[in-house]
Write an enzyme that holds these catalytic residues in place. Structure first.
Site, mmCIF file in Angstrom:
data_model
loop_
_atom_site.group_PDB
_atom_site.id
_atom_site.type_symbol
_atom_site.label_atom_id
_atom_site.label_comp_id
_atom_site.label_asym_id
_atom_site.label_seq_id
_atom_site.Cartn_x
_atom_site.Cartn_y
_atom_site.Cartn_z
ATOM 1 N N HIS A 227 0.831 -1.198 0.000
ATOM 2 C CA HIS A 227 0.000 0.000 0.000
ATOM 3 C C HIS A 227 0.868 1.251 0.000
ATOM 4 C CE1 HIS A 227 -2.301 3.194 2.328
ATOM 5 N NE2 HIS A 227 -3.059 2.999 1.270
ATOM 6 N N SER A 228 0.534 2.217 -0.857
ATOM 7 C CA SER A 228 1.103 3.558 -0.835
ATOM 8 C C SER A 228 2.624 3.504 -0.993
ATOM 9 C CB SER A 228 0.681 4.258 0.462
ATOM 10 O OG SER A 228 0.962 5.647 0.416
#
Length: 389
Positions: A224-225
């Site tokens: 994520h991210s």
């Protein structure tokens, strides 16, 4: 122009279920009411992977271990029924606990995957959480995000409207600002991070490869991210142990930042550190020849990709991998994740699918989509994709 959604028809049953449940306020309230009774049994253990010894404070007679990564292993008590383990990698200023519970106390994605029969690994990436940082190693100090920045970008984007579509954010549980108990729980778990992205990525790649070695069979790697490029880097190092890659709003777009700045970043296209290209790349500044691609749809930013001439260099170790890029409806990533997807396709990743959550009936999400009201519905969608690997 809308990026291709790939073979979403094959996920019709999961997408249909997500739409039928209408993950709005009523569904969320029912889920929240049962939060204290919804946890699943699991067997938990932990270990560390990676790391190396270096002299302590330049004293060759004494050493400290650096770059190690803490990992929790969670398995169903009655045995694993799914063929591929799941590895969950968090973003900047966060830690693996993100995936254990949501800030409002509901069970997190780790439990959802365990309940579905998966073996799950959650990491605290190097220099964060329970993966220690040796002062001065890689950076003189650590950095942190203010509460106001997280309100603006993650939890209350609809109030600030800093990018097109931010006003559609409806899925954060609570007011999303300081003083709200859910936000306060979220911010309490936000930790310092190393402001040296290449150093951070290189350490996480090494530790991630060591984790796949320890698992010993092909896993689905989810990032994520800031942790979004890590599945690519880890698979580049251990292609035979990466069954599929899920990039949840990965850091991007290629070569430079967007929305909040235009700073140069990701010299290797989608990563800060080297990946395996064919023909080989020694100097990305000169050998990854760039060109700008524009799009007709106004909310889509122009992208810096590889030029068509000479032919784009190929990411040979991940070119055949199943890759899923996921973008939330109201996130700032909505205006540029197509650049990451198109860069990877251009570099040979023809099995890549880019899914905008609103296109499968999952609306109103921001960047922290796995913590939001409809987090279980998003996990079910991902599970449906993973089960086809």
């Amino acid at each position: 122009m809308r990026p291709t959604l790939g073979s979403l028809a094959a996920l019709a049953s999961f997408a249909g279920a997500a739409k039928a449940t209408a993950p709005g306020e009523a569904s969320y309230q029912a889920d929240a009411a049962a939060k204290n009774h919804g946890e699943v049994p699991m067997i938990r253990s932990y270990f560390f992977v990676g790391g190396k010894y270096i002299p302590h404070e330049n004293d060759s007679e004494n050493h400290v271990l650096v770059n190690q990564m803490y990992v929790e292993k969670l398995v169903p008590p009655h045995g694993v029924t799914q063929p591929h383990p799941i590895v969950l990698l968090h973003g900047r200023g966060q830690m693996g606990a993100n995936f254990l519970n949501t800030p409002d106390g509901r069970r997190g994605w780790a439990s959802d995957f365990v309940a579905a029969g998966y073996e799950v690994y959650i990491a605290d990436e190097p220099f964060r959480g329970r993966s220690p940082w040796e002062p001065g190693h890689g950076s003189a100090t650590l950095a942190s995000y203010s509460a106001e920045k997280l309100q603006q970008r993650f939890t209350a984007a609809e109030r600030y409207k800093l990018w097109p579509g931010a006003e559609r954010h409806t899925q954060w549980p609570g007011a999303g600002v300081m003083g709200d108990p859910v936000f306060d729980q979220f911010y309490a778990a936000s930790i310092q991070f190393m402001p040296n992205s290449p150093f951070e990525q290189a350490a996480a790649q090494e530790a991630g490869a060591a984790l796949l070695d320890r698992i010993g069979r092909p896993a689905v790697v989810v990032g994520h991210s800031q942790g979004g490029p890590l599945p690519l880097l880890i698979a580049d190092r251990r292609p035979e142990l990466a069954a599929a890659l899920v990039l949840l709003e990965p850091a991007g777009p290629p070569f430079h930042d967007a929305v909040f700045s235009n700073a140069t970043n990701r010299d290797w296209g989608v990563t800060e550190v080297p990946m395996t290209y064919e023909p080989p790349v020694a100097d990305p500044a000169t050998e990854l020849v760039k060109a700008v691609r524009t799009y007709q749809d106004p909310p889509r930013l122009a992208c810096t990709l590889q030029a068509d001439n000479p032919p784009p260099r190929q990411l040979v170790n991940i070119a055949g991998k199943r890759i899923l890029v996921v973008t939330a409806e109201s996130s700032y990533h909505h205006v540029y994740d197509h650049c990451t997807a198109d860069y990877l396709r251009q570099a040979g990743c023809q099995e890549l699918e880019h899914v905008y959550l609103e296109d499968v009936g999952l609306k109103g999400n921001g960047h922290m989509l796995f913590m939001e009201k409809n987090s279980h519905h998003i996990q079910k969608f991902l599970q449906g994709w993973i089960e086809q690997v």
